[in-house]
Every structure is written in structure tokens, then in C-alpha cells.
Write an enzyme that holds these catalytic residues in place. Structure first.
Site, PDB file in Angstrom:
ATOM      1  N   ARG A  54      -1.300  -8.947 -69.790  1.00 55.03           N
ATOM      2  CA  ARG A  54      -1.400 -10.404 -69.643  1.00 55.03           C
ATOM      3  C   ARG A  54      -1.004 -11.146 -70.906  1.00 55.03           C
ATOM      4  O   ARG A  54      -0.593 -12.311 -70.869  1.00 55.03           O
ATOM      5  CB  ARG A  54      -2.847 -10.767 -69.260  1.00 55.03           C
ATOM      6  CG  ARG A  54      -3.008 -12.181 -68.712  1.00 55.03           C
ATOM      7  CD  ARG A  54      -4.478 -12.498 -68.464  1.00 55.03           C
ATOM      8  NE  ARG A  54      -5.227 -12.511 -69.706  1.00 55.03           N
ATOM      9  CZ  ARG A  54      -6.397 -11.899 -69.902  1.00 55.03           C
ATOM     10  NH1 ARG A  54      -6.960 -11.212 -68.941  1.00 55.03           N
ATOM     11  NH2 ARG A  54      -6.990 -11.970 -71.069  1.00 55.03           N
ATOM     12  N   TYR A 107       8.757 -36.580 -61.295  1.00 54.04           N
ATOM     13  CA  TYR A 107       8.820 -35.679 -60.132  1.00 54.04           C
ATOM     14  C   TYR A 107       7.565 -35.902 -59.270  1.00 54.04           C
ATOM     15  O   TYR A 107       6.448 -35.967 -59.803  1.00 54.04           O
ATOM     16  CB  TYR A 107       8.890 -34.258 -60.697  1.00 54.04           C
ATOM     17  CG  TYR A 107       8.847 -33.126 -59.713  1.00 54.04           C
ATOM     18  CD1 TYR A 107       9.841 -32.985 -58.751  1.00 54.04           C
ATOM     19  CD2 TYR A 107       7.837 -32.172 -59.774  1.00 54.04           C
ATOM     20  CE1 TYR A 107       9.801 -31.912 -57.865  1.00 54.04           C
ATOM     21  CE2 TYR A 107       7.800 -31.100 -58.902  1.00 54.04           C
ATOM     22  CZ  TYR A 107       8.791 -30.980 -57.940  1.00 54.04           C
ATOM     23  OH  TYR A 107       8.757 -29.923 -57.072  1.00 54.04           O
TER      24      TYR A 107
HETATM   25  C1  PLP Z   1      11.738 -28.860 -58.913  1.00 55.83           C
HETATM   26  C2  PLP Z   1      11.247 -29.636 -60.059  1.00 55.83           C
HETATM   27  C3  PLP Z   1      10.040 -29.309 -60.675  1.00 55.83           C
HETATM   28  C4  PLP Z   1       9.118 -28.245 -60.128  1.00 55.83           C
HETATM   29  O1  PLP Z   1       9.640 -26.969 -60.205  1.00 55.83           O
HETATM   30  P1  PLP Z   1       9.101 -25.772 -59.280  1.00 55.83           P
HETATM   31  O2  PLP Z   1       9.635 -24.578 -59.954  1.00 55.83           O
HETATM   32  O3  PLP Z   1       9.644 -26.019 -57.908  1.00 55.83           O
HETATM   33  O4  PLP Z   1       7.596 -25.837 -59.295  1.00 55.83           O
HETATM   34  C5  PLP Z   1       9.677 -30.009 -61.799  1.00 55.83           C
HETATM   35  N1  PLP Z   1      10.437 -31.000 -62.278  1.00 55.83           N
HETATM   36  C6  PLP Z   1      11.590 -31.363 -61.706  1.00 55.83           C
HETATM   37  C7  PLP Z   1      12.386 -32.475 -62.295  1.00 55.83           C
HETATM   38  C8  PLP Z   1      12.026 -30.705 -60.567  1.00 55.83           C
HETATM   39  O5  PLP Z   1      13.158 -31.092 -59.969  1.00 55.83           O
END
Ligand code: PLP
Length: 386
Positions: A54, A107
Site C-alpha cells: 500500500r 467539472y
Molecule cells: C473526467 C473528468 C474528471 C474525472 O475523471 P474520472 O477519471 O472520470 O473520475 C475530472 N475532471 C475533468 C475536467 C474531467 O473531464
């Protein structure tokens, strides 16, 4: 490496451990929990690179060290998704009773996290206009611990004046966090512009093949200990197989990004002159309101952009989306394939003005003219159904 190499060179060379692996170019996948020690002295010694699964393996260190060098940071940690990188970074700097300034263009799941979980932990969020720049000063409170940026913003692509925001934040003793998923450190290095924690959804361009979920957080010198402590305390870790896939993607990241950029430029130029399009949201275009900031701070633009269509009925819009040969209908982006979705988002600090529906496109690695023909056929379906 001395940090002066170009991203293309760093992406190829960083994080390799061939000497420790019989000359193998790539660090093999380490699936391990227990690390055996030859004697009690070794078991009890501090400072060994690997002590327990870990706490890091050659697989995780290879990947993290490559991102560290691309971002020019002091410490990178690998986590199981981009969203996990966002929440881990925020929790690493905010405590109960604190206040965070969050860009209104963040986001969507970042907003959900702030409104629900962060609130439950007694951290209050204020959303700010992404175009606020130094004006953010007026929003600070004595307990403001962090300012969170995303540039360009999700779905609406506003560019932020990151150095201006960072200067104000640091004057108030607050940390600066930035979601750098769109540009990646190949096109923008946040830590060089005053950011303390740079966040990537590696699910997008780092992996690049729509086959792995991964996130990274990279800290500068002043935030490395805080990030390491929270990461270690909470037991977050990325397994060897996912580290391997993410690092394999990094090797071709700069060359893929160049191609995504080239195709996005072709597509956006074509779309700009199309009768069904009101405007294209892509900071690399001279007509984009964020173009000057993009040109000042960024080295390139990736394959993701927005399009505002002329007002159109539901039936015609459905006909447009149903029937693409190359543009897939699906979430995420940054893989080799082209994607298209309707853009849905919430705003509370600054209304986003649009007359027609907003859509988001990702230009993949297909031939750009084939993609243009695909979009053209979509517009023809839309017209026929109006
Ligand atoms: C897709 C995305 C995330 C999240 O990523 P995941 O790997 O799907 O959890 C965060 N920030 C932005 C700008 C994204 O487009």
C-alpha cells in the site's frame, strides 16, 4: 534528468527502472502486498523504498515519478480516478470550519462533492465567476483555505487568469488547486504559474485508450508533505496493472496530443463556418474570448471543445445525435476515439449565455476529413428532421 528537457523527451524517459529489472525497458507490473525482508534490521529500518504494498511498489513509483517530472513537481500520488484525485486534493488542504472558493465552471461531480460531502464535513463552498481574475480578492474570508481552478472550464471552456488568482490566494495564505485534465502538463504546467496542487484525470489523455481509470495529484515543494500525509493516512493506492497502463499511455502522450490538436483545429474551423453553428468554444481559436490567456500560458490545445448550435427542436437534435459513424455517444474523453454528447451543466455564480443547445465534441485520432464528413451528415439529418 535535469528538468530542462522537452515534454516529448520526459514522457519517453521518465520513470524507467531498467537497471533494477534485468534491462527491461518497462517496469513490470508488481502485484504485491507483502515485501519480505532478509532480517530484523531491514524490517525495522526507515528509508527503504518499498516496505509494504500500500505504501508504494516499483509500478506505482515508475508512474508517479513520470508525472512528477512532466508536472515539474516535488511529489505525485496516483489514485483510482480523476474524481478521487479532486476529492483527495481538497481533503488534503481543507479542515472542518474552512471555506473554499470553487470556480463556477468546475467539472460537475466536483460541484456535487462540494455541495454534499464537503458540506457534511463542515467545509463551506463559494462558487466564483471563472473570469474573476484578481477580483477574487473580494471573496476571501478569514477561514478561506483554498482556491480551486479549472482552465479551460468543463463544458463551457472559459480560460482563467491562473497567475492573478494564485497571487491573491497566496497573499491570503490559501492553497491553489487546479484541474489540469484538458491541457495535461504537456500543454500547461500549473506549478510554474502559482498552483500548489495540480490535478489530472489520467482516465482521459494519460491513459489515452479508454481502458483505465486513474487520477494523479502533484504537489509543489510547499504542499508535498501535506499531500503525502493525507494520502498515506487514508490508504488510497493505485494497483500495479492500472499504473502500468497509465504509464504506457504517457509514453505517447505528447505525440497523441499533437494529433488531437491538429484535428480539433480542423474541425473547429470547419464548424465555425457552418450555418447551424452559433459559436465554437475552443481557446486556441482567435475568436475565443480566452484566446489571449491561452496564448500567454499554454503550449498547445487538446482535442476537446464545445459548440453552440442555433436553436433547434428536440426531434431535429435527436436526429443529429443518432446515426454518427465515428463519433461515439458516451462520457469521458481523451481516448483515441471521437465522442459527442449534449452538454448539461449547472451555474450559480455567472449565467452562461447561449441561445441554442450546447454540445461537446472530442476529436479522436481518426482522419479529420472523415470526422468532418460524419458531422456534415449529422447536420443533414438535423435539417431533414426540422
Ligand atoms: C473526467 C473528468 C474528471 C474525472 O475523471 P474520472 O477519471 O472520470 O473520475 C475530472 N475532471 C475533468 C475536467 C474531467 O473531464
Amino acid at each position: 534528468m535535469d528538468g530542462k528537457e522537452k515534454p516529448e523527451t520526459i514522457a519517453v524517459s521518465a520513470g524507467r527502472m531498467s537497471a533494477e529489472h534485468f534491462g527491461a525497458v518497462n517496469t513490470p507490473v508488481y502485484r504485491t502486498s507483502t515485501i519480505l525482508h532478509p532480517n530484523l534490521e531491514s524490517l525495522k529500518s526507515e528509508g527503504l523504498p518499498y516496505k509494504y504494498g500500500r505504501r508504494g511498489t516499483p509500478s506505482s513509483r515508475s508512474f508517479e515519478s513520470a508525472i512528477e517530472q512532466l508536472e515539474g513537481g516535488a511529489r505525485t500520488v496516483a489514485v483510482p480516478s480523476g474524481l478521487s484525485a479532486i476529492t483527495t486534493a481538497i481533503f488534503a488542504v481543507c479542515s472542518a470550519g474552512d471555506h473554499i472558493l470553487m470556480t463556477d465552471s468546475c467539472y460537475g461531480p466536483t460541484r456535487h462533492f462540494c455541495d454534499k460531502t464537503l458540506k457534511r464535513f463542515s467545509v463551506e463552498t463559494t462558487y466564483y465567476d471563472p473570469l474573476i481574475a484578481g477580483g477574487i480578492d473580494a471573496l476571501f474570508r478569514p477561514n478561506t483555505r483554498a482556491v480551486y481552478c479549472e482552465s479551460p472550464g468543463s463544458l463551457t471552456f472559459e480560460m482563467q487568469d491562473v497567475p492573478a488568482i494564485a497571487a491573491v490566494a497566496h497573499a491570503h495564505g490559501a492553497s491553489v488547486l487546479l484541474d489540469n485534465t484538458w491541457a495535461t502538463p504537456v500543454f500547461f504546467r500549473p506549478l510554474d504559474y502559482g498552483v500548489d496542487l495540480s490535478i489530472l484525470s489520467g482516465t482521459k489523455y494519460l491513459g489515452g485508450h479508454a481502458d483505465v481509470m486513474v487520477g494523479t495529484i502533484t504537489a509543489n515543494e510547499s504542499h508535498a508533505a501535506r499531500l503525502s500525509a493525507f494520502y498515506g493516512d487514508t490508504g488510497i493506492f493505485l494497483g500495479g496493472d492500472d499504473c502500468f497502463l497509465a504509464l504506457r499511455g504517457v509514453r505517447t502522450l505528447p505525440i497523441r496530443l499533437k494529433r488531437h490538436q491538429e484535428s480539433a483545429l480542423k474541425l473547429t474551423h470547419w464548424l465555425q463556418s457552418h450555418a447551424e453553428v452559433v459559436r465554437v468554444l475552443y481557446p486556441a481559436l482567435e475568436s475565443d474570448p480566452g484566446h489571449a490567456l491561452w496564448k500567454r500560458d499554454f503550449l498547445g490545445s487538446s482535442g476537446l471543445f464545445g459548440v453552440e448550435l442555433r436553436p433547434v427542436g428536440d426531434k431535429a437534435l435527436t436526429a443529429f445525435f443518432n446515426g454518427f459513424r465515428h463519433f461515439g455517444l458516451g462520457y469521458s474523453w481523451g481516448g483515441y476515439e471521437s465522442l459527442i454528447i449534449p452538454a448539461e451543466f449547472k451555474r450559480t455564480a455567472r449565467k452562461f449565455e447561449a441561445t441554442g443547445p450546447l454540445i461537446r465534441l472530442h476529436a479522436g485520432l481518426e482522419d479529420a476529413d472523415d470526422l468532418i464528413a460524419d458531422l456534415d451528415a449529422g447536420f443533414a439529418r438535423m435539417k431533414a428532421a426540422s
